[in-house]
Design a protein around this motif. Structure first.
Motif, PDB file in Angstrom:
ATOM      1  N   PRO A  58       0.366   0.577  -8.072  1.00  0.00           N
ATOM      2  CA  PRO A  58      -0.048   1.734  -8.878  1.00  0.00           C
ATOM      3  C   PRO A  58       1.159   2.540  -9.357  1.00  0.00           C
TER       4      PRO A  58
ATOM      5  N   THR B 296       6.920   9.027  -8.254  1.00  0.00           N
ATOM      6  CA  THR B 296       6.945   8.805  -6.810  1.00  0.00           C
ATOM      7  C   THR B 296       8.137   9.532  -6.197  1.00  0.00           C
TER       8      THR B 296
ATOM      9  N   ASP C 193       0.871  -1.175   0.000  1.00  0.00           N
ATOM     10  CA  ASP C 193       0.000   0.000   0.000  1.00  0.00           C
ATOM     11  C   ASP C 193       0.905   1.221   0.000  1.00  0.00           C
ATOM     12  N   LEU C 194       1.084   1.815  -1.182  1.00  0.00           N
ATOM     13  CA  LEU C 194       2.006   2.942  -1.293  1.00  0.00           C
ATOM     14  C   LEU C 194       1.504   4.157  -0.536  1.00  0.00           C
ATOM     15  N   ALA C 195       0.188   4.379  -0.536  1.00  0.00           N
ATOM     16  CA  ALA C 195      -0.374   5.538   0.159  1.00  0.00           C
ATOM     17  C   ALA C 195      -0.146   5.438   1.668  1.00  0.00           C
ATOM     18  N   ALA C 196      -0.314   4.225   2.204  1.00  0.00           N
ATOM     19  CA  ALA C 196      -0.129   4.016   3.641  1.00  0.00           C
ATOM     20  C   ALA C 196       1.321   3.693   3.996  1.00  0.00           C
ATOM     21  N   ARG C 197       2.186   3.593   2.988  1.00  0.00           N
ATOM     22  CA  ARG C 197       3.604   3.271   3.189  1.00  0.00           C
ATOM     23  C   ARG C 197       3.743   1.980   4.012  1.00  0.00           C
ATOM     24  N   THR C 198       3.103   0.940   3.518  1.00  0.00           N
ATOM     25  CA  THR C 198       3.079  -0.322   4.248  1.00  0.00           C
ATOM     26  C   THR C 198       3.251  -1.497   3.297  1.00  0.00           C
TER      27      THR C 198
END
Length: 422
Positions: free
Chosen positions: A264, A283, A71-76
């Motif tokens: 993504p 990014t 999950d790139l948005a959550a950096r996880t």
């Protein structure tokens, strides 16, 4: 590539307070891939070309796990260790070194019957399959069925395919004395390649030299054709020929890890598109290298870097330096590397090599190949073990012990999500 990045991070730790590095991998060892064919050929013990990751990267937190997703948005990063529950791993910067998996392009039956040579397990399974085929042929009274067991087909005439066919040839003829019912002329070896010559990475002169060497040893070359399908008993070619064979080794195509397709990120042909600094396009904290990335080669006008180990190792070092630069407010540097050259063993103490414009062939190239890769092996202990393996080979035939019999898996087993590093 991922291990190379981790080792460079460790070297930068004293100058980067607060830096913590975690390496996530499906296996707990670093594989020296240039010697995979040596393992499959029974020339080198499997454990001698691999280095435990905890020893290779002692100051890096290591997690033996499968990456389930990112999950790139959550950096996880989401992962699972063995049969345990899914876990989450937060990150500030993510380095993708996912590698590639065999690509058969939906050819009927190929994924079910073809053997690959991408991992240490692949090499061990292939060696045991070849020895098992000789065991079956030695007991088989039906000439047609014997021919199937004794025909070995390799799809792909690049470095991996050429090394594979030469290695299997050497293995078979080294142990043939132990199979009295198999005549020396019976084993058949066929290399299938879609282009008009093998080893397109080498100069035309050196590639044709390799072509002649293989032909002289009795290896058949089918050029300008492809494998269109396969079953347990037959390998079908695009020119209509049907080869009776129970062994198909796939070295004709690799695609980036499927895990990259679920992210993504900008991609081309399945590979993550990166800037010259190895940062994923669009990014600020995601980086990619190796077979899963489309890295522009600035020395060739931005054409993609070839998917070789020498490039991945240098990209790993470069990405570690650029991540630290980004963390400390400095400008990341574009990746630049000039290929050192290429070497390919042709079996029977022969090889072809092209190093910085200089060409070598025959025994000299073979000695050069062994010397260079012995020197490049991580850790002195491993070098001594491989040197001992090679020395024993000069005086004794290769081992014919079957540890676990034939095990399935093949291309389908290679579809797992690479060996990610974060």
């Amino acid at each position: 590539g991922g291990v190379s990045a981790a080792r460079r991070f460790e070297q930068l730790l004293p100058w980067t307070p607060g830096l913590e590095v975690t390496l996530v991998s499906q296996s707990n060892y670093l594989l020296f891939t240039p010697m995979l064919a040596e393992v499959a050929a029974g020339s080198v013990e499997a454990g001698h070309v691999s280095v435990p990751l905890r020893a290779a990267c002692p100051r890096t937190r290591f997690r033996k796990a499968d990456v389930l997703g990112v999950d790139l948005a959550a950096r996880t990063v989401y992962l699972r260790s063995g049969a345990g529950a899914p876990e989450s791993l937060p990150f500030d910067h993510l380095v993708l070194a996912l590698g590639g998996v065999p690509s058969v392009n939906d050819r009927p039956g190929v994924a079910d019957v073809a053997w690959t040579l991408k991992t240490l397990e692949d090499a061990v399974r292939l060696r045991e399959h070849v020895l098992g085929a000789l065991e079956q042929a030695d007991l088989e009274p039906d000439p047609r069925e014997r021919r199937r067991w004794l025909t070995f087909v390799v799809a792909g005439g690049g470095f991996a395919g050429t090394e594979a066919i030469a290695g299997v040839f050497d293995l078979v003829h080294s142990v043939l004395r132990y199979f009295p019912q198999v005549r020396p002329a019976e084993p058949r070896f066929v290399l299938v390649h879609s282009r008009d010559r093998i080893l397109p990475e080498l100069s035309s002169r050196l590639a044709w030299h390799a072509h002649g060497k293989l032909r002289a040893r009795g290896i058949e070359l089918r050029l300008g054709v492809t494998v269109t399908g396969a079953s347990e008993e037959v390998v079908a070619l695009s020119d209509g020929e049907r080869l009776p064979a129970r062994t198909l080794i796939w070295a004709a195509g690799v695609r980036p890890s499927p895990l990259a397709a679920g992210l993504p990120l900008a991609r081309r042909d399945g590979a993550v598109v990166v800037e010259p600094t190895l940062r994923a396009r669009g990014t600020g904290n995601v980086w990619a290298l190796g077979d899963c990335a489309r890295v522009p080669d600035l020395r060739r006008g931005g054409a993609p870097c070839p998917p070789t180990a020498q490039h991945a190792v240098r990209q790993g070092k470069a990405v570690a330096e650029n991540v630290v630069a980004a963390m400390t407010g400095r400008r990341p540097e574009p990746f630049r590397f000039r290929s050192l050259g290429f070497m390919v063993p042709l079996g029977h103490q022969s090889a072809a090599a092209e190093l910085r414009g200089l060409r070598f062939s025959g025994l000299l190239a073979w000695l050069l190949w062994r010397g260079v890769y012995l020197w490049k092996l991580p850790r002195v202990e491993k070098r001594l073990r491989v040197l001992l393996d090679w020395s024993m080979e000069l005086f004794f035939p290769r081992d014919t012990v079957l540890l676990a019999g034939e095990r399935r898996g093949r291309v389908a087993a290679g579809r797992r999500a690479g060996r990610p590093a974060a």
